[in-house]
Design an enzyme around this catalytic site. Structure first.
Site, PDB file in Angstrom:
ATOM      1  N   ASN A 131       0.844  -1.200   0.000  1.00 56.82           N
ATOM      2  CA  ASN A 131       0.000   0.000   0.000  1.00 56.82           C
ATOM      3  C   ASN A 131       0.875   1.244   0.000  1.00 56.82           C
ATOM      4  O   ASN A 131       1.371   1.657   1.041  1.00 56.82           O
ATOM      5  CB  ASN A 131      -0.906  -0.035   1.239  1.00 56.82           C
ATOM      6  CG  ASN A 131      -1.655   1.263   1.441  1.00 56.82           C
ATOM      7  OD1 ASN A 131      -1.803   2.057   0.511  1.00 56.82           O
ATOM      8  ND2 ASN A 131      -2.133   1.481   2.654  1.00 56.82           N
ATOM      9  N   CYS A 177       0.604   5.864   1.356  1.00 63.59           N
ATOM     10  CA  CYS A 177       0.978   6.459   2.639  1.00 63.59           C
ATOM     11  C   CYS A 177       1.960   7.593   2.392  1.00 63.59           C
ATOM     12  O   CYS A 177       2.731   7.559   1.440  1.00 63.59           O
ATOM     13  CB  CYS A 177       1.676   5.446   3.542  1.00 63.59           C
ATOM     14  SG  CYS A 177       0.991   3.802   3.498  1.00 63.59           S
TER      15      CYS A 177
HETATM   16  C1  LIG Z   1     -11.908   1.490   7.500  1.00 65.75           C
HETATM   17  C2  LIG Z   1     -10.988   1.288   6.329  1.00 65.75           C
HETATM   18  C3  LIG Z   1      -9.645   0.996   6.547  1.00 65.75           C
HETATM   19  C4  LIG Z   1      -8.778   0.801   5.478  1.00 65.75           C
HETATM   20  N1  LIG Z   1      -7.479   0.456   5.722  1.00 65.75           N
HETATM   21  C5  LIG Z   1      -6.656   0.153   4.673  1.00 65.75           C
HETATM   22  C6  LIG Z   1      -5.339  -0.327   4.898  1.00 65.75           C
HETATM   23  O1  LIG Z   1      -4.908  -0.512   6.041  1.00 65.75           O
HETATM   24  N2  LIG Z   1      -4.540  -0.598   3.822  1.00 65.75           N
HETATM   25  C7  LIG Z   1      -5.002  -0.443   2.538  1.00 65.75           C
HETATM   26  O2  LIG Z   1      -4.274  -0.731   1.588  1.00 65.75           O
HETATM   27  N3  LIG Z   1      -6.256  -0.007   2.299  1.00 65.75           N
HETATM   28  C8  LIG Z   1      -7.097   0.293   3.331  1.00 65.75           C
HETATM   29  N4  LIG Z   1      -8.382   0.711   3.081  1.00 65.75           N
HETATM   30  C9  LIG Z   1      -8.820   0.904   1.683  1.00 65.75           C
HETATM   31  C10 LIG Z   1      -9.586  -0.299   1.155  1.00 65.75           C
HETATM   32  O3  LIG Z   1      -8.814  -1.466   1.169  1.00 65.75           O
HETATM   33  C11 LIG Z   1     -10.108  -0.019  -0.270  1.00 65.75           C
HETATM   34  O4  LIG Z   1      -9.010   0.173  -1.117  1.00 65.75           O
HETATM   35  C12 LIG Z   1     -11.009   1.193  -0.345  1.00 65.75           C
HETATM   36  O5  LIG Z   1     -11.808   1.303   0.799  1.00 65.75           O
HETATM   37  C13 LIG Z   1     -11.910   1.177  -1.582  1.00 65.75           C
HETATM   38  O6  LIG Z   1     -12.743   0.041  -1.591  1.00 65.75           O
HETATM   39  P1  LIG Z   1     -14.270   0.013  -1.031  1.00 65.75           P
HETATM   40  O7  LIG Z   1     -14.994   1.137  -1.694  1.00 65.75           O
HETATM   41  O8  LIG Z   1     -14.779  -1.344  -1.414  1.00 65.75           O
HETATM   42  O9  LIG Z   1     -14.171   0.210   0.430  1.00 65.75           O
HETATM   43  C14 LIG Z   1      -9.271   0.921   4.149  1.00 65.75           C
HETATM   44  C15 LIG Z   1     -10.611   1.206   3.934  1.00 65.75           C
HETATM   45  C16 LIG Z   1     -11.487   1.380   4.994  1.00 65.75           C
HETATM   46  C17 LIG Z   1     -12.932   1.678   4.725  1.00 65.75           C
END
Ligand SMILES: Cc1cc2nc3c(=O)[nH]c(=O)nc-3n(C[C@H](O)[C@H](O)[C@H](O)COP(=O)(O)O)c2cc1C
Ligand SMILES: Cc1cc2nc3c(=O)[nH]c(=O)nc-3n(C[C@H](O)[C@H](O)[C@H](O)COP(=O)(O)OP(=O)(O)OC[C@H]3O[C@@H](n4cnc5c(N)ncnc54)[C@H](O)[C@@H]3O)c2cc1C
Ligand code: FES
Lengths: 247, 306
Positions: free
Chosen positions: B128, B131
């Site tokens: 990821n 960051c």
């Molecule tokens: C509460 C929360 C925490 C997240 N933490 C991470 C993370 O630690 N690492 C990461 O790569 N993406 C993280 N994401 C991003 C998700 O993996 C994803 O890429 C993003 O939410 C878009 O997908 P969605 O619309 O299905 O949620 C997080 C998303 C949410 C909602």
């Protein structure tokens, strides 16, 4: 352990101008302790809405909620034949009844009062009658007094503006009444929790609120620091013991 | 029988459904609800070198069609994940898991990937790079092709496991960033991470989130994610995992037609913990209705058919 289910709305009526009481019928097997909460899917809102279980029996759940925004407004308009809600139930740890002492006091503020009712009822079933101290803004917001009295709990009400009961906060009741207690349970807005924490010499349990993503421990949206490390309000709480709280 | 299996750089998945990082913890909460072995895999919570508490609360806000989060990468740190979480995962998940790695310097990414490389349970590493780079004024690694390339190059040296670079959508030219990753030896691209957004509390006249801004996810971002998968999958030869706003079998298929080889589901798990099993159950019927007997035949058909 959390369970998802569809619950039919049996009752949904105002207790005061802004506070509603909802009775839902369905499987309540996942609820193991007072102070746990449900997470409600509300049509038109993306996230679920967490609401404490005020009381439950073998096949109904009672919730008491205040209309504060879009989600609770939509909830307050629901009802009618066949109306149903998608709930996650059995969420959170709930209050621990085993360490309640001989004379516990319950201190509730506003919509922090409801989970204490479920607690009072279960303490009562164990032969313990807690004292209930209930705090509200003013007379037209007061609810629940009769229910605690019906359990035989010595019950006192405080309102901030003095329009009903004692003028002031629940912590004032604690001092003024000169009452004896050896354990406390509380739920309400955070400034109240803090005041109770400071006012009570004895041990006790406090129920916290936080904005939640999931309500069942998956998203780390609700984390707080405690003396024993990071905890999730939704899963490891919402109830924390006094000894572990970090303000 | 419809064949749901897909292949991510040699990693065979029984189906393309993968809960996304951050919305699934380390899986334990969902394992209480259903058998996780029905999933293709899952991507665990973003893990960094040191334990992190994350941001102050409130960390969550809501909006039409989605949510904002500013969790701030709360996690127990790579050593605790290796020593405690992975053994726990082994008890309820018996397939290769996807390790999501976060970091704030190139060295941190390298160290974490080197450590996770030793874990045989890990089938794929998702890096990821959305960051902030603490050595570059807080600009995120994924913001420029050079930043993305630097991380890819570093992690490529320390592991033979498939590396998927997870990109931020908060850029002008997503294709350039993806190409830079491919050129440095990435095995695939995961996209998208969340879009930067915010909400304001009218009564307090302050941002809802303590962090002020946060990442938008949920159905609201689906069209953006779909467009980026469409662009990137045509520009690179490596597989793309489509992420963003997916909450139904129909959207999974749309994502795959846009060019995704597999699909991750994030926020939808938070509001409906059964969303993944429901999608997996719905896919065969939906595909049969479309006259498709192998889901992998759909990958990129929307541009292949242009
Ligand atoms: C509460 C929360 C925490 C997240 N933490 C991470 C993370 O630690 N690492 C990461 O790569 N993406 C993280 N994401 C991003 C998700 O993996 C994803 O890429 C993003 O939410 C878009 O997908 P969605 O619309 O299905 O949620 C997080 C998303 C949410 C909602
Ligand atoms: C464990 C727990 C138990 C609760 N029990 C009760 C109860 O028994 N009775 C009751 O009236 N209220 C209770 N609340 C507060 C209740 O969840 C909020 O009032 C409600 O979510 C507001 O939703 P809304 O759409 O009307 O408001 P909005 O302000 O429109 O909501 C926007 C977003 O903020 C969240 N939010 C807003 N206020 C709060 C809050 N105080 N706490 C957590 N999230 C919030 C909402 O869930 C939603 O995601 C409880 C909260 C928690 C965390
Ligand atoms: S609200 Fe998701 S972990 Fe508590």
């Amino acid at each position: 352990m959390q369970k998802q289910g569809i619950y039919t709305i049996q009752e949904n009526a105002p207790l005061t101008r802004e506070v509603y009481r909802m009775v839902l019928a369905g499987n309540t097997g996942a609820i193991t302790a007072p102070g746990q909460f449900v997470n409600i899917r509300v049509e038109g809102c993306y996230l679920r809405r967490p609401i404490s279980v005020a009381d439950w029996d073998d096949n109904t759940i009672t919730l008491i909620y205040k209309v504060v925004g879009e989600g609770t407004r939509r909830l307050s308009r629901m009802g009618g034949p066949g109306a149903a809600l998608d709930l996650l139930v059995g969420l959170g740890n709930g209050y621990d009844l085993d360490c309640c002492g001989k004379a516990p006091v319950l201190l509730g503020g506003g919509v922090g009062v409801p989970p204490l009712y479920g607690l009072a009822k279960r303490l009562w079933r164990r032969g313990i009658t807690p004292t209930a101290l209930l705090g509200f803004g003013s007379a037209d917001e007061v609810f629940g007094e009769r229910e605690f009295c019906a359990l035989g709990c010595p019950t006192m009400v405080a309102t901030v503006d003095g329009s009903y009961g004692h003028k002031g906060f629940v912590t004032d009741l604690l001092r003024e009444a000169g009452m004896r207690y050896d354990y406390f349970y509380t739920c309400g807005p955070e400034p109240m929790l803090r005041a109770v924490y400071d006012a009570c010499d004895c041990s006790g349990q406090l129920s916290f609120e936080e904005r939640m993503g999931c309500g069942f421990g998956a998203c780390m949206g609700c984390s707080c620091k405690t003396k024993y490390g990071t905890k999730r309000i939704c899963k490891d709480g919402p109830v924390l013991k006094k000894e572990e709280v970090v303000w | 029988m419809v064949d749901l299996s897909v292949n991510l750089s040699g990693l065979h998945l029984d189906n393309p459904i993968i809960p996304a990082s951050g919305a699934f913890g380390y899986g334990a909460e969902f394992a209480e609800l259903y058998d996780l072995d029905i999933l293709g895999s899952f991507s665990f919570k973003g893990t960094t070198k040191e334990p992190r508490f994350g941001n102050p609360t409130p960390r969550i806000a809501e909006c039409d069609g989605g949510m904002l989060n500013a969790v701030g990468l709360q996690n127990p740190g790579i050593d605790a994940v290796l020593a405690e979480e992975l053994p726990r995962i082994r008890q309820y998940f018996h397939k290769p898991v996807i390790a999501n790695i976060g970091g704030f310097s190139v060295d941190e990414f390298r160290e974490c990937c080197e450590k996770i490389d030793a874990a045989d349970q890990v089938g794929l590493i998702e890096v990821n790079i959305s960051c902030p780079n603490l050595h570059a004024g807080g600009l995120n690694f994924s913001a420029t092709p050079e930043g993305a390339a630097a991380v890819t190059r570093a992690v490529r040296q320390v592991t033979k496991k498939p590396i998927y670079m997870k990109l931020s959508p908060n850029v002008t030219d997503i294709v350039a960033v993806a190409r830079a990753c491919e050129a440095e030896g990435a095995d695939g691209i995961s996209l998208i991470n969340t879009l930067l957004g915010m909400r304001i509390d009218l009564r307090r006249r302050r941002p809802v989130l303590a962090n002020e801004t946060g990442g938008l996810s949920g159905p609201a971002i689906f069209p953006v994610a779909l467009r980026m998968v469409w662009q990137v999958s045509q520009a690179v030869k490596i597989p793309v995992i489509g992420i963003g706003g997916v909450d139904s079998a129909e959207k999974v298929i749309e994502m795959m037609m846009a060019g995704a080889t597999a699909v991750e589901i994030g926020a939808a798990n938070l509001v409906d913990p059964y969303v993944c099993p429901n999608i997996i159950r719905a896919l065969p019927g939906l595909l049969a209705g479309l006259g498709v007997d192998r889901i992998s035949d759909l990958i990129g058909t929307a541009w292949k058919n242009k």
